[in-house]
Structures are given as C-alpha cells and as structure tokens.
Design an enzyme around this catalytic site. Structure first.
Site: not given
Ligand code: GRF
Length: 216
Positions: A91, A93, A107, A109, A136, A143-145, A174
């Site tokens: 969502r 924010l 966050n 991304h 990242s 601003e988004l992402d 990630e």
């Molecule tokens: C991930 O790819 C993250 O980068 C993006 O949403 C996905 C979430 O995956 N924002 P999870 O719920 O952490 O498995």
C-alpha cells in the site's frame, strides 16, 4: 533493546529473514508488532509461530487512505519503534504517515532504484531488456520507491529468465541485504546527507555483488 514494527501484505519471506537474523543474534532487537492490511497474509502466521504480536487492520473499514494511515500510525506509536520496516507492504503510504515517522521507515524494492519503480519490478526489468537488475533497501520518502539508498545488490538477468526465476534469484539477495541494512541502522551507523547514505565502517567495493554483504 531496539524495537521494530514490520508492515506486510503477503508471503513474509523478508520478515522471516529478519526474524532469523534476530534469532541468531545478528540483529540485536525485537519485533513488537507485525501489522498487515491483508487478513490472509502468510507472514502473519510466520510471526505468530515465533510468538510475535500481529494485527490485521482492514482497509475497507476506512473511508480514505489517510484515515487508515492515521489509525495505524497511532497503533504503531504505542510500540515506540526505533524503525518501521516495510516488508512487502503493498500500500502506498500517505504523507501523514511518513511525516509521523520521518526518517524511521525503510523499504525493500526488487530493483536497483530508481529503475523500475512500482509494481512488478522484475517483469519490468525483463521487458526492458536489462542485463542487470537487483534489489535495494532505501529510506521511505513521499516519492514512491525513491528514498535514499542504504544498500543494493546487483543481480544478472539471464537470457532464459522468466519473471519467476528472476524474482527468486533477486529474493535470495533481498534476504541478505534487508537484515544487513536493519542491523546497520539499529547500530546507529547510518547517516543520511541529502540523498547520500553514509554507513560507518562498512566495507564497500565494486560489483558484481556488493561486498558490503560480507559484513553480515
Ligand atoms: C519482495 O520482492 C519485496 O522486494 C517487495 O515485495 C516482495 C515481498 O516478498 N517489496 P515477501 O512478502 O517478503 O516474501
């Protein structure tokens, strides 16, 4: 003890990576609340299995995004978090929420921001024909992402990649960079100067993969 609040909408694999890092003592913190805007988010079950408090707040009870965000901001303030971690929180924010926790929201991304912002970043990378993409961790701004970048991992796009195979490859990184960034922030090693993020005593290097990952 430092305290995190994690916001999710789904699977929760990044949440699990953060919990694992806490469990094995790499991150010295606790998660006091996992909050979801989706009732059936798998991540809620993951949190519960570790005895972490969870809360689902139904957006359909609110007339506006702003109303929802003001409500969850009040819930989150009660936890007095050092950091709010968006882990697959799907969502956007509102400005009111971001103002309430200015500089304390991060966050992840699945692209090398500012490339491929918004949804389906991995698909966007394939369709664009990028040879390299990644993930990242950044501070959240209005601003988004697009907020100041704390850490990135570069991941190649292979000729045979589908959205799924590429997403899975990025996801492994990630799970490494998100706990790493959180650890740095909670250790008070992260300073933001404009768009630049300076991490005290982190070993930086060159691609292919950010050697800062070796810290973790
Ligand atoms: C991930 O790819 C993250 O980068 C993006 O949403 C996905 C979430 O995956 N924002 P999870 O719920 O952490 O498995």
């Amino acid at each position: 003890m430092k305290n995190l609040v994690v916001l999710i909408s789904g699977r929760g694999s990044n949440l699990k990576a953060i919990i694992d890092a806490i469990e094995c003592g790499k991150i010295k913190a606790k998660i006091s609340l996992v909050l979801s805007n989706k009732k059936d988010a798998k991540g809620l079950e993951i949190a519960q299995s570790y005895g972490i408090k969870t809360k689902f707040v139904d957006p359909s009870f609110f007339a506006s995004r702003k109303g929802y965000d003001i409500y969850i901001a009040e819930l989150i303030k009660k936890e007095n978090p050092d950091l709010i971690v968006l882990a697959g929180y799907m969502r956007i924010l509102s400005d009111e929420f971001i103002d309430a926790f200015d500089g304390k929201i991060v966050n992840i991304h699945p692209s090398l921001v500012p490339s491929f912002q918004g949804k389906n970043a991995q698909k966007q990378a394939i369709e664009f024909g990028s040879l390299i993409t990644g993930c990242s961790v950044h501070f959240v701004t209005k601003e988004l992402d697009n907020g100041p970048v704390i850490i990135q991992a570069a991941v190649p796009v292979l000729p045979e990649d589908t959205e799924e195979t590429l997403s899975n490859r990025i996801l492994q990184y990630e799970h490494r960079i998100y706990p790493q960034a959180i650890k740095w922030i909670l250790e008070d090693r992260v300073n933001v100067k404009g768009r630049k993020v300076i991490v005290k005593d982190a070993k930086y290097g060159t691609i292919p993969i950010n050697p800062a990952l070796e810290d973790f």
